[in-house]
Scaffold this motif. Structure first.
Motif, mmCIF file in Angstrom:
data_model
loop_
_atom_site.group_PDB
_atom_site.id
_atom_site.type_symbol
_atom_site.label_atom_id
_atom_site.label_comp_id
_atom_site.label_asym_id
_atom_site.label_seq_id
_atom_site.Cartn_x
_atom_site.Cartn_y
_atom_site.Cartn_z
ATOM 1 N N GLU A 197 0.727 -1.238 -0.160
ATOM 2 C CA GLU A 197 -0.254 -0.156 0.158
ATOM 3 C C GLU A 197 1.233 1.419 -0.245
ATOM 4 O O GLU A 197 1.199 2.099 -0.842
ATOM 5 N N LEU A 198 1.849 1.114 0.340
ATOM 6 C CA LEU A 198 3.157 2.893 0.861
ATOM 7 C C LEU A 198 3.471 2.501 -0.523
ATOM 8 O O LEU A 198 4.071 3.223 -0.401
ATOM 9 N N GLU A 199 3.779 1.459 -0.882
ATOM 10 C CA GLU A 199 4.686 1.393 -1.944
ATOM 11 C C GLU A 199 3.783 2.662 -3.365
ATOM 12 O O GLU A 199 3.856 3.270 -4.196
ATOM 13 N N LYS A 242 4.265 5.720 -5.392
ATOM 14 C CA LYS A 242 3.998 5.718 -6.730
ATOM 15 C C LYS A 242 3.266 6.987 -7.443
ATOM 16 O O LYS A 242 3.535 7.632 -8.137
ATOM 17 N N LYS A 243 2.271 6.190 -7.214
ATOM 18 C CA LYS A 243 0.625 7.306 -7.541
ATOM 19 C C LYS A 243 1.434 8.892 -7.030
ATOM 20 O O LYS A 243 1.270 10.286 -7.899
ATOM 21 N N ALA A 244 1.857 9.893 -6.226
ATOM 22 C CA ALA A 244 2.453 10.850 -5.674
ATOM 23 C C ALA A 244 3.501 10.947 -6.195
ATOM 24 O O ALA A 244 4.735 12.158 -5.983
ATOM 25 N N ASN A 245 4.455 10.231 -7.533
ATOM 26 C CA ASN A 245 5.229 10.630 -7.852
ATOM 27 C C ASN A 245 7.379 10.488 -6.407
ATOM 28 O O ASN A 245 7.826 11.029 -7.144
ATOM 29 N N LYS A 246 6.759 10.421 -5.603
ATOM 30 C CA LYS A 246 8.032 10.350 -4.638
ATOM 31 C C LYS A 246 8.945 9.320 -4.749
ATOM 32 O O LYS A 246 8.724 8.305 -4.510
ATOM 33 N N ASP A 263 12.238 4.082 -3.959
ATOM 34 C CA ASP A 263 13.764 3.647 -3.721
ATOM 35 C C ASP A 263 14.042 3.610 -2.832
ATOM 36 O O ASP A 263 14.562 2.132 -2.673
ATOM 37 N N ILE A 264 13.808 4.214 -1.818
ATOM 38 C CA ILE A 264 14.302 3.690 -0.348
ATOM 39 C C ILE A 264 13.726 2.680 0.499
ATOM 40 O O ILE A 264 14.411 1.464 0.928
ATOM 41 N N LEU A 265 12.460 2.796 0.036
ATOM 42 C CA LEU A 265 11.367 1.930 0.752
ATOM 43 C C LEU A 265 11.786 0.359 0.050
ATOM 44 O O LEU A 265 11.496 -0.818 0.684
ATOM 45 N N ARG A 266 12.150 0.000 -1.389
ATOM 46 C CA ARG A 266 12.442 -0.910 -1.947
ATOM 47 C C ARG A 266 13.868 -1.645 -1.454
ATOM 48 O O ARG A 266 13.733 -2.891 -2.040
ATOM 49 N N SER A 267 14.123 -0.578 -0.762
ATOM 50 C CA SER A 267 15.820 -1.317 -0.857
ATOM 51 C C SER A 267 16.576 -2.149 0.391
ATOM 52 O O SER A 267 16.720 -2.959 0.485
ATOM 53 N N THR A 268 14.608 -1.724 1.540
ATOM 54 C CA THR A 268 14.700 -2.626 2.097
ATOM 55 C C THR A 268 14.026 -4.091 1.889
ATOM 56 O O THR A 268 13.734 -5.109 2.288
ATOM 57 N N ASN A 269 13.493 -4.552 0.540
ATOM 58 C CA ASN A 269 12.524 -5.223 -0.056
ATOM 59 C C ASN A 269 13.740 -6.765 0.672
ATOM 60 O O ASN A 269 15.001 -6.265 0.063
#
Ligand code: G1P
Length: 296
Positions: free
Chosen positions: A74-76, A80-84, A89-95
């Motif tokens: 949901e956060l991702e 994405k929608k807000a173009n942030k 990238d920071i969030l994905r680096s924790t996946n």
């Protein structure tokens, strides 16, 4: 025996009572250094060293730690929608990859050696790494990578080590040195938290690369210092049985984030190392230092 190390054990079952009340409802590994939880520093270091399988030895009350590695769909999609893109990238680096993480429960707090032994079936007959998340190390290349590189040369088992003042040796595993080759030392023995007469002032810091035979030594479940099953003793048994154990004097700065003072020092060091913070934070530190001096 292959020298490829792809599995790491993270003993994270400790209660973290030194950080109460914070640890009343969050695991200590989720405590935040600048903007990343301690566990993320450990994971990043393991990944940089080529680790592919991450084994967490947990206990009751560590749910938040398991959730931390879930994808935040949901956060991702909101970011994405807000173009942030930067935050994304920071969030994905924790996946983490599916199936790369395993959780094993340590049902009783019987010591670090016991926690590592709980992961024996997942490790199998391969060399493996152990990372203690309390020990945060700022180093380039990261400490575990330095160790993997050294281990490719030496084989055997390897611990990270650094010199500590003699009066502090009683808080650590301490190496007895057979041969000092500079960055690498060959151990003749290892003692957990020596009350007196430490064999050297080379302390073991929480990074290990261990031969599978260390797991067999742990099978004995021998009680050691403090009545606990000690990893140090199982590594010392390696030497007794004629196998090599080395210490690596790693390059970098280690912070004891298991203590409040160490955690604060790490916060300052990691804050000052950040481009987005060093200016404002550095000025603030200079101001309070000069105010302190003026007040003296
Ligand atoms: C553990 C190990 C000890 C090592 C230390 C490093 O002790 O048992 O050998 O020197 O980590 O941080 P602990 O600090 O968990 O009591």
């Amino acid at each position: 025996m292959s020298r490829k190390v792809t599995k790491a054990i993270f003993p994270v079952a400790g209660l973290g009572t030194r950080f109460l009340p914070a640890t009343k409802s969050i695991p200590k590994e989720i405590m935040t250094l600048v903007d990343r939880p301690l566990i993320q520093y450990a994971i990043d270091e393991a990944r940089a060293a080529g680790i592919k399988e991450f084994i967490f030895v947990t206990s009751r009350g560590k749910g938040a730690l398991e959730d931390y590695f879930d994808h935040a769909h949901e956060l991702e999609s909101n970011l994405k929608k807000a173009n942030k893109t930067e935050l994304l990238d920071i969030l994905r680096s924790t996946n983490m990859d599916s199936g790369a993480i395993a959780y094993i429960r340590q049902h009783k707090a019987l010591g670090l050696g016991h926690a590592v032994w709980c992961a024996r079936r997942l490790v199998g007959n391969e060399p493996f790494a152990v990372i203690l998340t309390d020990d945060v190390i700022m180093g380039e290349p990261p400490c575990l990578q330095q160790m993997i590189e050294a281990y490719q040369e030496t084989g055997g088992s390897m611990v990270a080590t650094m010199e500590v003042p003699s009066e502090k040796t009683k808080a650590y595993g301490v190496l007895d040195i057979a041969e000092d080759m500079g960055a690498i030392v060959r151990a003749r023995g290892m003692v957990e938290k020596p009350k007196e007469n430490p064999p050297s002032n080379l302390a073991v810091i929480g990074r290990y690369i261990l031969a599978p035979s260390v797991m067999q030594n742990l099978n004995k479940l021998k009680q050691g210092s403090g009545g606990e099953i000690q990893l140090t003793d199982a590594i010392a048994d390696e030497i007794e049985e004629g196998r090599d154990v080395f210490g690596l004097r790693f390059r970098g700065e280690r912070f004891d984030c298991g203590s409040k003072a160490g955690f604060l020092q790490a916060t300052v060091a990691f804050g000052l190392a950040r481009d987005d913070l060093k200016h404002e934070f550095g000025e603030y530190l200079e101001d309070i230092m000069s105010m302190r001096k003026a007040a003296e």
